[in-house]
Scaffold this active site. Structure first.
Site, mmCIF file in Angstrom:
data_model
loop_
_atom_site.group_PDB
_atom_site.id
_atom_site.type_symbol
_atom_site.label_atom_id
_atom_site.label_comp_id
_atom_site.label_asym_id
_atom_site.label_seq_id
_atom_site.Cartn_x
_atom_site.Cartn_y
_atom_site.Cartn_z
ATOM 1 N N ASP A 9 0.791 -1.246 0.000
ATOM 2 C CA ASP A 9 0.000 0.000 0.000
ATOM 3 C C ASP A 9 0.825 1.299 0.000
ATOM 4 O O ASP A 9 0.524 2.230 0.762
ATOM 5 C CB ASP A 9 -0.953 0.026 1.206
ATOM 6 N N ASP A 51 -4.802 -0.643 -1.735
ATOM 7 C CA ASP A 51 -6.156 -0.533 -1.221
ATOM 8 C C ASP A 51 -6.970 0.081 -2.361
ATOM 9 O O ASP A 51 -6.510 1.044 -3.000
ATOM 10 C CB ASP A 51 -6.114 0.417 -0.005
ATOM 11 N N HIS A 53 -10.845 0.942 -2.963
ATOM 12 C CA HIS A 53 -12.215 0.937 -2.469
ATOM 13 C C HIS A 53 -13.211 1.481 -3.492
ATOM 14 O O HIS A 53 -12.853 2.254 -4.379
ATOM 15 C CB HIS A 53 -12.301 1.764 -1.183
ATOM 16 N N HIS A 62 -16.042 0.426 6.486
ATOM 17 C CA HIS A 62 -14.634 0.856 6.551
ATOM 18 C C HIS A 62 -14.522 2.378 6.459
ATOM 19 O O HIS A 62 -13.680 2.978 7.122
ATOM 20 C CB HIS A 62 -13.910 0.180 5.388
ATOM 21 N N LYS A 102 -7.047 -4.825 -3.276
ATOM 22 C CA LYS A 102 -7.828 -5.364 -2.157
ATOM 23 C C LYS A 102 -8.795 -4.279 -1.681
ATOM 24 O O LYS A 102 -8.578 -3.104 -1.921
ATOM 25 C CB LYS A 102 -6.902 -5.793 -1.017
ATOM 26 N N CYS A 144 -1.728 -2.368 7.672
ATOM 27 C CA CYS A 144 -1.671 -3.314 6.549
ATOM 28 C C CYS A 144 -0.357 -4.083 6.476
ATOM 29 O O CYS A 144 -0.341 -5.236 6.043
ATOM 30 C CB CYS A 144 -1.984 -2.582 5.251
HETATM 31 ZN ZN ZN Z 1 -8.887 1.031 3.266
#
Ligand code: ZN
Length: 194
Positions: A9, A51, A53, A62, A102, A144
């Protein structure tokens, strides 16, 4: 011995100026690039995660509805296809062999919760390549990086955390995360001591 590098990340929203920027994030991106220039050849696989989203979606709770608690609810960050979700420009991704995304609609701290662009789970990728050892670097140490390293141990890999190539949200939780990882069996080394 077959080794992989996980770059967790290293994204604009997790470095200085980002939605959840951590202190030292840009410096870590630069240092990881230096490490790759010297040592990319040491790794069978170089796996970088992002990440990633959904926009206009709470991503399974989240994204905070109101004030985030910075433990399990967060400000909006790393929305797919936005600048915040891109790799930090200081990170040279030229040597990355697999890109993992992810968190599409759900919280996902560990890189093992993501899949490669071919849709393969990271655990399967490691097994297919006979990877025994994993070096972990990236952001954030206390979230993470921690989750990805613990999952690598749970999947039976020998893990090293390169402590000069990680940056955390907070000093105390980052120290606690490194202590927890050491207790779980990870080796804590610097990129120059390896
Ligand atoms: Zn996140």
């Amino acid at each position: 011995m077959t080794r992989a590098l996980f770059i967790v990340d290293v994204q604009n929203d997790f470095t200085e100026g980002g939605a959840l920027g951590v202190d030292g994030g840009d410096a870590v991106a630069t240092a990881i690039t230096r490490h790759l220039r010297a040592h990319a050849g040491d790794y069978e696989l170089i796996v970088a995660s992002r990440d990633w989203h959904h926009a206009d979606h709470d991503n399974g709770g989240h994204f905070a509805d109101g004030e985030p608690n910075y433990v399990d609810t967060w400000p909006v960050h790393c929305v797919a296809e936005t600048t915040g979700a891109e790799y930090d420009p200081e990170l040279d991704t030229g040597a990355v062999t697999h890109h993992v995304k992810k968190g599409q609609g759900v919280p996902a701290y560990s890189l093992f919760e993501g899949t490669t662009d071919d849709g393969e789970a990271v655990a399967d990728l490691l097994t297919r390549h006979g990877v025994v050892d994993v070096d972990v670097v990236g952001i954030a140490t206390d979230y993470c990086v921690r989750a990805s390293a613990l999952d690598a141990i749970a999947h039976g890999r020998r893990v090293r955390v390169l402590t000069d190539l990680v940056a955390g949200v907070a000093a105390s939780s980052s120290e606690a995360a490194l202590a927890e990882l050491a207790h779980a069996g990870a080796e804590l080394v610097t990129s120059t001591d390896r």
